[in-house]
Design a protein around this motif. Sequence first.
Motif, PDB file in Angstrom:
ATOM      1  N   LEU A  27       0.822  -1.201   0.000  1.00 24.04           N
ATOM      2  CA  LEU A  27       0.000   0.000   0.000  1.00 24.04           C
ATOM      3  C   LEU A  27       0.863   1.261   0.000  1.00 24.04           C
ATOM      4  CD1 LEU A  27      -2.850   1.295   0.275  1.00 24.04           C
ATOM      5  CD2 LEU A  27      -2.509   1.168   2.749  1.00 24.04           C
ATOM      6  N   ILE A  28       1.831   1.336   0.899  1.00 31.43           N
ATOM      7  CA  ILE A  28       2.630   2.564   1.006  1.00 31.43           C
ATOM      8  C   ILE A  28       3.682   2.681  -0.095  1.00 31.43           C
ATOM      9  CG2 ILE A  28       2.253   2.763   3.482  1.00 31.43           C
ATOM     10  CD1 ILE A  28       5.095   1.797   3.927  1.00 31.43           C
ATOM     11  N   GLN A  29       4.036   1.560  -0.701  1.00 35.97           N
ATOM     12  CA  GLN A  29       5.043   1.588  -1.770  1.00 35.97           C
ATOM     13  C   GLN A  29       4.520   2.308  -2.994  1.00 35.97           C
ATOM     14  OE1 GLN A  29       6.466  -2.265  -2.890  1.00 35.97           O
ATOM     15  NE2 GLN A  29       7.459  -1.523  -4.701  1.00 35.97           N
ATOM     16  N   GLY A  30       3.285   2.072  -3.353  1.00 32.66           N
ATOM     17  CA  GLY A  30       2.753   2.627  -4.582  1.00 32.66           C
ATOM     18  C   GLY A  30       3.097   1.722  -5.748  1.00 32.66           C
ATOM     19  N   LYS A  31       2.808   2.186  -6.936  1.00 33.14           N
ATOM     20  CA  LYS A  31       3.043   1.388  -8.142  1.00 33.14           C
ATOM     21  C   LYS A  31       4.468   1.576  -8.629  1.00 33.14           C
ATOM     22  CE  LYS A  31      -1.739   1.839  -9.515  1.00 33.14           C
ATOM     23  NZ  LYS A  31      -2.669   2.387 -10.492  1.00 33.14           N
ATOM     24  N   VAL A  32       5.170   0.475  -8.781  1.00 34.78           N
ATOM     25  CA  VAL A  32       6.529   0.494  -9.314  1.00 34.78           C
ATOM     26  C   VAL A  32       6.570  -0.511 -10.452  1.00 34.78           C
ATOM     27  CG1 VAL A  32       8.978   0.199  -8.825  1.00 34.78           C
ATOM     28  CG2 VAL A  32       7.454   1.066  -7.039  1.00 34.78           C
ATOM     29  N   GLU A  33       6.838  -0.025 -11.633  1.00 35.39           N
ATOM     30  CA  GLU A  33       6.768  -0.864 -12.828  1.00 35.39           C
ATOM     31  C   GLU A  33       7.951  -1.822 -12.942  1.00 35.39           C
ATOM     32  OE1 GLU A  33       7.151   0.686 -17.087  1.00 35.39           O
ATOM     33  OE2 GLU A  33       5.001   0.721 -16.671  1.00 35.39           O
ATOM     34  N   CYS A  34       9.134  -1.351 -12.677  1.00 30.10           N
ATOM     35  CA  CYS A  34      10.352  -2.152 -12.834  1.00 30.10           C
ATOM     36  C   CYS A  34      10.451  -3.175 -11.690  1.00 30.10           C
ATOM     37  CB  CYS A  34      11.562  -1.233 -12.829  1.00 30.10           C
ATOM     38  SG  CYS A  34      13.149  -2.095 -12.794  1.00 30.10           S
ATOM     39  N   LYS A  35      10.515  -4.455 -12.049  1.00 35.16           N
ATOM     40  CA  LYS A  35      10.527  -5.514 -11.037  1.00 35.16           C
ATOM     41  C   LYS A  35      11.714  -5.394 -10.089  1.00 35.16           C
ATOM     42  CE  LYS A  35      10.576 -10.459 -10.313  1.00 35.16           C
ATOM     43  NZ  LYS A  35      10.776 -11.766 -10.860  1.00 35.16           N
ATOM     44  N   GLN A  36      12.910  -5.158 -10.625  1.00 35.94           N
ATOM     45  CA  GLN A  36      14.098  -5.065  -9.778  1.00 35.94           C
ATOM     46  C   GLN A  36      13.983  -3.889  -8.810  1.00 35.94           C
ATOM     47  OE1 GLN A  36      17.837  -4.563 -11.784  1.00 35.94           O
ATOM     48  NE2 GLN A  36      19.012  -4.914  -9.934  1.00 35.94           N
ATOM     49  N   LYS A  37      13.558  -2.739  -9.299  1.00 34.19           N
ATOM     50  CA  LYS A  37      13.406  -1.557  -8.445  1.00 34.19           C
ATOM     51  C   LYS A  37      12.333  -1.809  -7.389  1.00 34.19           C
ATOM     52  CE  LYS A  37      14.533   2.659  -7.448  1.00 34.19           C
ATOM     53  NZ  LYS A  37      15.879   2.996  -7.002  1.00 34.19           N
ATOM     54  N   ARG A  38      11.226  -2.442  -7.798  1.00 29.80           N
ATOM     55  CA  ARG A  38      10.148  -2.760  -6.866  1.00 29.80           C
ATOM     56  C   ARG A  38      10.650  -3.650  -5.736  1.00 29.80           C
ATOM     57  NH1 ARG A  38       6.541  -4.624 -10.301  1.00 29.80           N
ATOM     58  NH2 ARG A  38       7.289  -6.757 -10.180  1.00 29.80           N
ATOM     59  N   GLU A  39      11.460  -4.655  -6.059  1.00 32.91           N
ATOM     60  CA  GLU A  39      11.989  -5.569  -5.043  1.00 32.91           C
ATOM     61  C   GLU A  39      12.930  -4.847  -4.073  1.00 32.91           C
ATOM     62  OE1 GLU A  39      13.579  -8.775  -7.380  1.00 32.91           O
ATOM     63  OE2 GLU A  39      11.588  -9.672  -7.664  1.00 32.91           O
ATOM     64  N   PHE A  40      13.757  -3.940  -4.592  1.00 29.23           N
ATOM     65  CA  PHE A  40      14.644  -3.154  -3.719  1.00 29.23           C
ATOM     66  C   PHE A  40      13.820  -2.286  -2.768  1.00 29.23           C
ATOM     67  CE2 PHE A  40      18.256  -3.961  -6.599  1.00 29.23           C
ATOM     68  CZ  PHE A  40      19.245  -4.169  -5.657  1.00 29.23           C
ATOM     69  N   ILE A  41      12.811  -1.613  -3.305  1.00 23.05           N
ATOM     70  CA  ILE A  41      11.980  -0.742  -2.473  1.00 23.05           C
ATOM     71  C   ILE A  41      11.228  -1.560  -1.430  1.00 23.05           C
ATOM     72  CG2 ILE A  41       9.965   0.791  -2.494  1.00 23.05           C
ATOM     73  CD1 ILE A  41      11.053   1.871  -5.189  1.00 23.05           C
ATOM     74  N   GLU A  42      10.672  -2.707  -1.829  1.00 22.30           N
ATOM     75  CA  GLU A  42       9.966  -3.575  -0.875  1.00 22.30           C
ATOM     76  C   GLU A  42      10.888  -4.007   0.259  1.00 22.30           C
ATOM     77  OE1 GLU A  42       8.100  -6.912  -2.799  1.00 22.30           O
ATOM     78  OE2 GLU A  42       6.840  -5.617  -4.029  1.00 22.30           O
ATOM     79  N   LEU A  43      12.093  -4.440  -0.081  1.00 23.44           N
ATOM     80  CA  LEU A  43      13.055  -4.876   0.930  1.00 23.44           C
ATOM     81  C   LEU A  43      13.417  -3.728   1.867  1.00 23.44           C
ATOM     82  CD1 LEU A  43      15.006  -6.918   2.196  1.00 23.44           C
ATOM     83  CD2 LEU A  43      16.666  -6.287   0.410  1.00 23.44           C
TER      84      LEU A  43
END
Length: 145
Positions: A27-43
């Motif tokens: 929810l707080i992350q928002g939409k991140v299209e790039c899988k690698q960037k999304r995984e870094f932000i999630e971590l």
Amino acid sequence: MRNEKQLFRWADFIIPSTLKLSAHIHLIQGKVECKQKREFIELGLHEALVNAVRHGNLGDPKKKLRVRRIITPNWVVWQIQDQGLGIPSYERIFSLPSEIDAESGRGLFLIHECFDDVRWSRKGNRLQIASKRTDQPNAMGILDL
């Protein structure tokens, strides 16, 4: 010319002080299209929230975390604030622990690896983490939320 509302946007979230964080992170992350960037932000968000729950709120389920997501033309910023007393500046170490089997000490290192900018409030109970955006939406992977 774009209006001011398009250039800077924010959302505030109040989440419980719990280690069950998956739904809150998405929810707080928002939409991140790039899988690698999304995984870094999630971590990085996971580590920051776990630290706020464990070390800031001392695992107290009665306390809350306040998260603000700010989107600017160049950055996506998250401010995570707990209800604790704050972490002293000399404890804001972001290197790996020297002992391989250490039970703690990796969180701040991972946060610094996952984000382009990491800052603390003076008191030490609010962490600001940020990822750079680029003019090319797919190069960075963070969509215009």
